[in-house]
Design a protein around this motif. Structure first.
Motif, PDB file in Angstrom:
ATOM      1  N   LYS B   2     -27.522 -34.529  16.499  1.00  0.00           N
ATOM      2  CA  LYS B   2     -28.140 -33.287  16.995  1.00  0.00           C
ATOM      3  C   LYS B   2     -27.707 -32.082  16.161  1.00  0.00           C
ATOM      4  N   ARG B   3     -26.448 -32.077  15.755  1.00  0.00           N
ATOM      5  CA  ARG B   3     -25.982 -30.953  14.953  1.00  0.00           C
ATOM      6  C   ARG B   3     -26.727 -30.923  13.619  1.00  0.00           C
ATOM      7  N   ALA B   6     -30.103 -29.544  14.154  1.00  0.00           N
ATOM      8  CA  ALA B   6     -30.062 -28.091  14.351  1.00  0.00           C
ATOM      9  C   ALA B   6     -29.942 -27.391  12.994  1.00  0.00           C
ATOM     10  N   ILE B   7     -29.036 -27.880  12.151  1.00  0.00           N
ATOM     11  CA  ILE B   7     -28.796 -27.247  10.854  1.00  0.00           C
ATOM     12  C   ILE B   7     -30.021 -27.356   9.951  1.00  0.00           C
ATOM     13  N   LEU B   8     -30.683 -28.496   9.988  1.00  0.00           N
ATOM     14  CA  LEU B   8     -31.831 -28.710   9.104  1.00  0.00           C
ATOM     15  C   LEU B   8     -33.100 -28.002   9.556  1.00  0.00           C
ATOM     16  N   GLY B   9     -33.038 -27.350  10.707  1.00  0.00           N
ATOM     17  CA  GLY B   9     -34.215 -26.634  11.185  1.00  0.00           C
ATOM     18  C   GLY B   9     -35.197 -27.522  11.923  1.00  0.00           C
ATOM     19  N   THR B  12     -32.818 -29.517  17.979  1.00  0.00           N
ATOM     20  CA  THR B  12     -32.242 -30.594  18.784  1.00  0.00           C
ATOM     21  C   THR B  12     -33.259 -31.209  19.737  1.00  0.00           C
ATOM     22  N   THR B  55     -18.050 -44.446  17.593  1.00  0.00           N
ATOM     23  CA  THR B  55     -16.767 -43.730  17.647  1.00  0.00           C
ATOM     24  C   THR B  55     -15.844 -44.271  18.722  1.00  0.00           C
ATOM     25  N   VAL B  56     -16.365 -44.446  19.909  1.00  0.00           N
ATOM     26  CA  VAL B  56     -15.491 -44.813  21.026  1.00  0.00           C
ATOM     27  C   VAL B  56     -15.313 -46.330  21.151  1.00  0.00           C
ATOM     28  N   ILE B 160     -25.048 -31.016  -2.034  1.00  0.00           N
ATOM     29  CA  ILE B 160     -25.220 -29.770  -1.300  1.00  0.00           C
ATOM     30  C   ILE B 160     -24.239 -28.735  -1.828  1.00  0.00           C
ATOM     31  N   ARG B 265     -14.363 -39.490  28.203  1.00  0.00           N
ATOM     32  CA  ARG B 265     -15.353 -40.083  29.103  1.00  0.00           C
ATOM     33  C   ARG B 265     -16.428 -40.715  28.217  1.00  0.00           C
TER      34      ARG B 265
END
Lengths: 301, 301
Positions: B2-3, B6-9, B12, B55-56, B160, B265
């Protein structure tokens, strides 16, 4: 700037450039003209990026004057001080960034002018908490709010990357070692060397020619071999032949293994050398030897 | 994800998540359903991101099956193997990434499972030259095409960031030191320790409870203090009280200075510990001591 616009989805067509003057600076008048031009096209101008220490010339845009324009039109002002931001470290050069306190954001790379190893880049933003507001995704599997200490110190949710090497530690150690005074002297020493370099180049005319008088510590110059010295400098032939000189000399530098000095074109200028002394241990003799070597490698071209 | 959107325009709202099963894996069937759902909404689905080693839980999505779906709908398949990509290093675990050869892009962080220091992240892309096509801005003041060597080796215009620390050297040195066989053994050793950890936890019921059987080397478990052991595990009270246990124990760990184990959690599960042994020097006794310490710090809660 265009690459950032492409990545952010704004698109490179929506980046409007403002022409600098001959010394590489953008004037506040030209900036306002361009803002009005974009508004007439129907665009909302929300971001202005200017430079404190351009890559090639080391030119500083007039921050104070442009900040006034940006406040008038309610535009975010970003100052790219990646290269020249460290001029703030000396009382003798900090006037170059006059008005930086009015910028909304400021990039500054200690790995460039402060002798800190790659990579160490800082971004300073006037607006408290804005990185958190812009970047946080509150991923519960990464960031726990129910800690027994102040979670505002956790930086992971404020940045683009989550896990990062702690680049700031190098800067802290460097600053502890040199101190404010040490860094002021560091910058002043580099400036003296650039001035010395400039003087020598001026004395070596017509074999050497400056592109512009150095605004900071970047020394931009041509080597003009004897075969070109009697050709009209405004002619196409002169410019086409001069354009090939710096790449040939650099090739010889690298083949001989003596040194490396970068070159590039800029504006209407054919390829020229850009020499930057960022190591304060460089002596005047080193600089003379460097200039002699360029002459040695290039005089037959 | 999602981040990044958001950054790429992209926004989300244009990221659609696919629910994983109880073991944390996304099935190919659910992926296809979601693609069809998005297409029915009128969207062009162009990117699917799945995970090799979440990750978890450390769960691996079925790459091969999802790759078939992505090819069917002509969608770019990205596999995030930042954590679990290094499972490729052992013949005993590489089946977890079956089908990785069909992915369009693959993230892999040697700084996570290969004992390389932060930061060392790789992105592997199937399509030759695509980074150059996507990122290059041909800034003539930075990149000179008229060099006497192969300029395709210059990476600045493909990335980048322009200037970067050479993070890959650490990986090269690490690999030279350990070799393929050394890294295979490294991964297998960590896996053995995770299995041992899992066995001990299972023996220590009801004070300890696994969240799921480890798909890889992540060991996710609750500590259940005696005060909670007679409460119905499906009750709201049990879950609310259990949720507070891991944070309290972690606080005590940090106050006592004995160790640090992360908790979080996930899905409908209250806070649980996630223990990962990534240092192969960890002994079985260390693991037992760790479990004992958690019991010591938590049994009165």
């Amino acid at each position: 700037m265009k690459r950032a616009a492409a990545i952010l989805g704004i698109g490179t067509d929506h980046v409007y450039e403002v022409d600098p003057d001959e010394s590489g600076r953008v004037s506040a008048e030209k900036m306002e003209e361009k803002i009005l031009y974009c508004q007439e096209l129907g665009f909302s101008v929300f971001f202005v990026g200017i430079t404190a220490g351009t890559t090639v010339y080391g030119a500083f845009d007039p921050i104070e004057d442009i900040a006034i324009i940006c406040r008038k039109y309610k535009i975010w002002l970003h100052v790219d001080g990646a290269w020249g931001g460290s001029a703030l470290l000396s009382p003798k050069t900090k006037h170059l960034l006059q008005g930086i306190d009015k910028a909304d954001s400021f990039t500054w790379n200690p790995h460039k002018l402060m002798s800190i190893h790659l990579q160490c880049s800082a971004i300073l933003i006037r607006h408290t908490n804005i990185l958190m507001q812009a970047n946080q995704m509150c991923a519960g599997y990464l960031f726990q709010p129910d800690k027994h200490y102040e979670t505002s110190l956790d930086t992971g949710d404020k940045t683009i990357q989550c896990g990062r090497h702690i680049d700031i530690l190098k800067l802290w150690l460097g600053w502890k070692a040199r101190g404010h005074q040490g860094y002021a002297e560091h910058i002043e020493t580099l400036l003296e060397k650039a001035n010395f370099f400039y003087e020598i180049i001026s004395k070596r005319e017509p074999c050497f020619r400056m592109v512009i008088k150095p605004p900071f510590i970047n020394v931009c110059f041509w080597y003009v071999p004897p075969s070109l010295q009697n050709i009209d400098q405004t002619s196409l032939e002169y410019n086409e032949r001069l354009d090939k000189i710096a790449p040939r000399i650099k090739e010889r530098m690298m083949t001989n293994g003596t040194m490396m000095v970068g070159y590039q074109r800029l504006d209407h200028h054919p390829n020229f050398f850009r020499a930057i002394i960022s190591n304060p241990a460089t002596t005047k003799d080193d600089i003379i030897a460097m200039i002699d070597e360029i002459h040695e490698l290039g005089h037959d071209l």
